[in-house]
Write a protein that holds these residues in place. Structure first.
Motif, PDB file in Angstrom:
ATOM      1  N   GLN A  62       0.801  -1.215   0.000  1.00 34.92           N
ATOM      2  CA  GLN A  62       0.000   0.000   0.000  1.00 34.92           C
ATOM      3  C   GLN A  62       0.840   1.275   0.000  1.00 34.92           C
ATOM      4  O   GLN A  62       0.337   2.344  -0.331  1.00 34.92           O
ATOM      5  N   ARG A 100       0.853   3.409  -3.254  1.00 35.78           N
ATOM      6  CA  ARG A 100      -0.426   4.093  -3.472  1.00 35.78           C
ATOM      7  C   ARG A 100      -0.564   5.286  -2.536  1.00 35.78           C
ATOM      8  O   ARG A 100      -0.926   6.392  -2.954  1.00 35.78           O
ATOM      9  N   SER A 101      -0.249   5.080  -1.245  1.00 36.05           N
ATOM     10  CA  SER A 101      -0.386   6.146  -0.259  1.00 36.05           C
ATOM     11  C   SER A 101       0.558   7.310  -0.565  1.00 36.05           C
ATOM     12  O   SER A 101       0.172   8.477  -0.466  1.00 36.05           O
ATOM     13  N   ALA A 136      -0.688   9.245  -3.526  1.00 38.41           N
ATOM     14  CA  ALA A 136      -1.842  10.059  -3.120  1.00 38.41           C
ATOM     15  C   ALA A 136      -1.396  11.320  -2.394  1.00 38.41           C
ATOM     16  O   ALA A 136      -1.930  12.413  -2.624  1.00 38.41           O
ATOM     17  N   HIS A 196      -6.539   5.405  -5.626  1.00 40.99           N
ATOM     18  CA  HIS A 196      -7.221   4.222  -5.096  1.00 40.99           C
ATOM     19  C   HIS A 196      -6.519   2.906  -5.405  1.00 40.99           C
ATOM     20  O   HIS A 196      -6.874   1.870  -4.838  1.00 40.99           O
ATOM     21  N   GLY A 197      -5.555   2.909  -6.284  1.00 40.22           N
ATOM     22  CA  GLY A 197      -4.857   1.685  -6.610  1.00 40.22           C
ATOM     23  C   GLY A 197      -3.773   1.950  -7.630  1.00 40.22           C
ATOM     24  O   GLY A 197      -3.533   3.093  -8.027  1.00 40.22           O
ATOM     25  N   ILE A 203      -7.303   5.977 -10.423  1.00 40.81           N
ATOM     26  CA  ILE A 203      -8.447   6.533  -9.697  1.00 40.81           C
ATOM     27  C   ILE A 203      -9.661   5.698 -10.067  1.00 40.81           C
ATOM     28  O   ILE A 203      -9.880   5.403 -11.249  1.00 40.81           O
ATOM     29  N   GLN A 204     -10.447   5.318  -9.072  1.00 36.86           N
ATOM     30  CA  GLN A 204     -11.624   4.493  -9.322  1.00 36.86           C
ATOM     31  C   GLN A 204     -12.879   5.336  -9.119  1.00 36.86           C
ATOM     32  O   GLN A 204     -13.098   5.900  -8.049  1.00 36.86           O
ATOM     33  N   GLU A 209     -15.186   4.639  -6.214  1.00 38.15           N
ATOM     34  CA  GLU A 209     -14.699   5.159  -4.933  1.00 38.15           C
ATOM     35  C   GLU A 209     -15.065   6.630  -4.774  1.00 38.15           C
ATOM     36  O   GLU A 209     -15.425   7.078  -3.687  1.00 38.15           O
ATOM     37  N   LYS A 239     -11.979   2.631 -13.950  1.00 40.05           N
ATOM     38  CA  LYS A 239     -10.596   2.909 -13.589  1.00 40.05           C
ATOM     39  C   LYS A 239      -9.995   3.935 -14.542  1.00 40.05           C
ATOM     40  O   LYS A 239     -10.060   3.762 -15.757  1.00 40.05           O
TER      41      LYS A 239
END
Length: 301
Positions: free
Chosen positions: A78, A81-82, A85, A151-152, A174-175, A178, A200
């Motif tokens: 993760q 991704r974090s 972001a 988001h992923g 980006i989803q 979400e 996506k």
């Protein structure tokens, strides 16, 4: 009686040269105008540097995939991704600072109230013409009030057409579903637009297109303020040229305008006219040129 001077502000400097009150006031106004121009350029530079950090992190993750397979435990998986972001949120926040003030800077530089709406029209044109612009504007709002904006991601590896190489890519996503979890997502029209397409969305091409749009806005700002900025720079040059004409050997340091009484004693603070301000302004403009067709640029080696 108050007198007005231009000169170097240190001991052992040549005597200052007296100027008129109108010239003194024009110098003060020129400094304020150029400070607005510099502030706008610094904010634009700030958003570009935040974008650079985002792209460099994405590139570093592509390189990481070239070296090794990621260890499959949650915190390690993760982290990319974090971090993406966080860097995206920093970039979007710096864009907001730029956008919220660029029209005010344009009016302050030119003294023309019609210039602000002209800059706004270019922002609106970019918003209306590009989904990426609309999406990232809405994503910034989402990131500030609801959740992190990435988001992923996928890590891809594919053969080149000649089968001689493999290409590695880290692609944040980006989803849309979400985003739809946010009851306050704004504008709703943008969410409806996104829901009509794939769930996506790849981040990199959207951000690059967004940067191209922001560059177009800044190019319009520069065009609208160019004449006024050059006029203010000419005021700097003309006043200082009197000192250089009298003594061609002096350096462009610690030069300012100030007031003095009949005894020649300085009253109040001096206003700096040294080369630092215009030089820094010029350097930022040269560094951050207009990014034409930026969305179609790619990095290869």
């Amino acid at each position: 009686m108050t007198h007005f001077y231009v000169g170097q502000m240190f001991f052992s400097a040549d005597p200052p040269i007296e100027i008129s009150e109108d010239e003194y006031n024009a110098a003060l106004a020129a400094v304020q105008s150029l400070l607005h121009a510099l502030d706008a350029e610094e904010k634009y530079d700030n958003l570009l540097e935040n974008y650079r950090e985002l792209e460099e992190f994405i590139l570093s993750q592509s390189f990481q995939s070239l070296l090794s397979i990621r260890i499959a435990y949650a915190s390690h998986f993760q982290a990319p991704r974090s971090t993406t972001a966080r860097k995206l949120a920093n970039f979007l926040s710096s864009v907001r600072l730029y956008q919220d003030s660029i029209e005010r800077h344009a009016v302050a530089i030119t003294g023309d109230e019609s210039v602000g709406p002209a800059v706004h029209r270019e922002k609106s044109r970019q918003f209306d013409s590009r989904q990426s612009y609309r999406t990232l504007e809405a994503l910034r709002n989402h990131a500030q009030h609801f959740a992190l904006p990435v988001h992923g991601f996928t890590v891809g590896m594919r053969r080149t057409p000649d089968l001689e190489h493999t290409e590695h890519e880290f692609s944040p996503e980006i989803q849309v579903d979400e985003l739809a979890q946010n009851p306050g997502f704004h504008p709703k029209k943008t969410l409806v637009e996104l829901q009509a397409g794939p769930n996506k969305l790849k981040l990199k091409p959207m951000v690059r297109e967004y940067i191209e749009s922001l560059s177009a806005v800044h190019e319009q700002f520069r065009a609208l303020t160019a004449s006024a900025t050059e006029k203010q720079l000419e005021i700097f040059r003309e006043l200082k040229s009197r000192l250089f004409f009298r003594n061609p050997g002096i350096q462009d340091i610690a030069i300012g305008v100030f007031q003095a009484d009949d005894e020649g004693i300085k009253i109040g603070e001096q206003t700096n006219l040294s080369a630092t301000l215009p030089d820094y302004l010029s350097q930022l403009r040269e560094k951050n040129s207009h990014l034409v067709s930026f969305a179609s640029r790619r990095i290869t080696y």
